[in-house]
Scaffold this active site. Structure first.
Site, PDB file in Angstrom:
ATOM      1  NE  ARG A  60      -4.289  -1.387   0.141  1.00 30.64           N
ATOM      2  CZ  ARG A  60      -4.440  -2.502  -0.556  1.00 30.64           C
ATOM      3  NH1 ARG A  60      -3.449  -2.925  -1.325  1.00 30.64           N
ATOM      4  NH2 ARG A  60      -5.576  -3.184  -0.512  1.00 30.64           N
ATOM      5  CG  ASP A  90       1.703  -2.519  -8.428  1.00 30.31           C
ATOM      6  OD1 ASP A  90       1.598  -2.261  -9.643  1.00 30.31           O
ATOM      7  OD2 ASP A  90       0.827  -3.128  -7.779  1.00 30.31           O
ATOM      8  CD  GLU A 102      -2.665   3.206  -5.832  1.00 24.79           C
ATOM      9  OE1 GLU A 102      -3.639   2.510  -6.217  1.00 24.79           O
ATOM     10  OE2 GLU A 102      -1.715   2.734  -5.187  1.00 24.79           O
ATOM     11  CG  HIS A 145      -2.891  -0.917  -6.909  1.00 20.38           C
ATOM     12  ND1 HIS A 145      -3.386  -0.170  -5.871  1.00 20.38           N
ATOM     13  CD2 HIS A 145      -2.862  -2.192  -6.450  1.00 20.38           C
ATOM     14  CE1 HIS A 145      -3.634  -0.939  -4.832  1.00 20.38           C
ATOM     15  NE2 HIS A 145      -3.327  -2.194  -5.165  1.00 20.38           N
TER      16      HIS A 145
END
Length: 335
Positions: free
Chosen positions: A242, A266, A271, A290
């Site tokens: 996260r 990632d 986001e 992600h």
């Protein structure tokens, strides 16, 4: 269930999928008298409007806050499309007598594979060389120096199932495994892994840091300036867990000042990424959107088991994967 009764209402607050075939198939197989609503809720108000009278909720990213939970009249279960449950106020749900469930084992191979792919891509400078070859030059010297992975230390922050799978994969490349996890007390799970005495020790000794802890109050902003300053200037940090676990402002400063060699991410704090984000101008940062969780197989498993969590509770059983244990059993007669 008596089919003369009002149908059960299940709300899917939001999702990124083009259809709801898996969810609808599971529901239809187990219970015919169901009103299933799929929405794209963005705010607390959106969720309250659609789910106030829901019996069960399937949730991806929409906020299921204490404010939302207080408005749920008869909800018995909230099931998250994922491993993390940071979109749900666990304490409020527990006090309200609502089960919270997730799908903790659906993408373990995918995330560990993706993490290893990010590590290899950074170590071998694959994205850089790809662009160099396509745009300018066939010259290996443009990406030097490159170092062998053998005997390099990968430090795992958190040592759950995904981190353990990654440890096995990194070992195959000749890497040494160090991990820090205050909840692991029975010695190393993976042969050859060394448990760090502290997070500070792990940060200082590792050549690659990979984050695998869940996001909660204790881990939010955990990787910040004091820890980043302990890292080797040749070290790289990888995050497939996260984004908010890493203090992004401090990470950017460490990268810009050369205190840290690079990052492979990632996930980020907010986001999707803002098009003006400093990461987009940093050649030493590899980014993916992600996606570490994703494969066709993992997506199907996630969606089926997430829906099974809901259906089991609505049929009087515990969910497949409970995150909490409700304090009060909420009955429809109280609504």
């Amino acid at each position: 269930m008596n089919h003369n009764q009002k149908p059960l209402k299940i709300v899917m607050t939001d999702c990124e999928y083009p259809d709801t075939q898996f969810e609808e198939a599971v529901i239809a197989q187990l219970e015919k008298n169901v009103l299933f609503i799929q929405a794209q809720c963005k705010t607390e108000a959106d969720v309250i409007e659609l789910a106030a009278d829901a019996d069960g909720i399937i949730n991806q990213y929409a906020p299921i806050t204490g404010k939302v939970i207080a408005k749920l009249k008869k909800c018995q279960v909230i099931s998250r499309l994922g491993v993390g449950v940071d979109s749900v106020d666990l304490k409020a749900a527990e006090e309200r007598g609502i089960w919270v469930a997730n799908v903790p084992n659906y993408c373990m191979d995918e995330v560990s594979d993706h993490t290893m792919a990010l590590l290899l891509s950074w170590a071998r400078k694959i994205p850089f060389y790809d662009q160099v070859v396509k745009t300018s030059s066939w010259d290996y010297k443009m990406g030097t120096p490159i170092f062998s992975l053998r005997d390099k230390v990968i430090g795992l922050v958190g040592y759950g199932k995904i981190a353990q799978l990654l440890a096995a994969k990194a070992t195959a490349f000749g890497m040494k495994i160090m991990f820090y996890d205050p909840y692991v007390t029975g010695g190393p799970v993976h042969a050859g892994a060394v448990q760090a005495s502290s997070l500070e020790e792990l940060m200082a000794e590792s050549d690659f840091i990979s984050v695998h802890t869940p996001l909660n109050d204790a881990t939010r902003g955990l990787i910040a300036k004091p820890l980043l300053e302990l890292m080797k200037p040749t070290a790289v940090i990888i995050n497939t867990s996260r984004g908010p676990i890493i203090n992004e402002t401090d990470l950017i400063e460490a990268l810009e000042t050369g205190k840290l060699a690079g990052a492979a991410l990632d996930v980020i704090e907010q986001e999707p990424i803002d098009r003006n984000h400093p990461f987009l101008r940093m050649p030493q940062v590899i980014l993916t959107p992600h996606v570490a969780w994703y494969s066709e197989e993992s997506q199907a498993k996630l969606r089926v088991n997430c829906t099974l969590n809901v259906m089991r509770v609505l049929q009087g059983e515990a969910p497949l994967y409970a995150v909490n244990k409700p304090i009060n059993k909420f009955s429809a007669s109280e609504a």
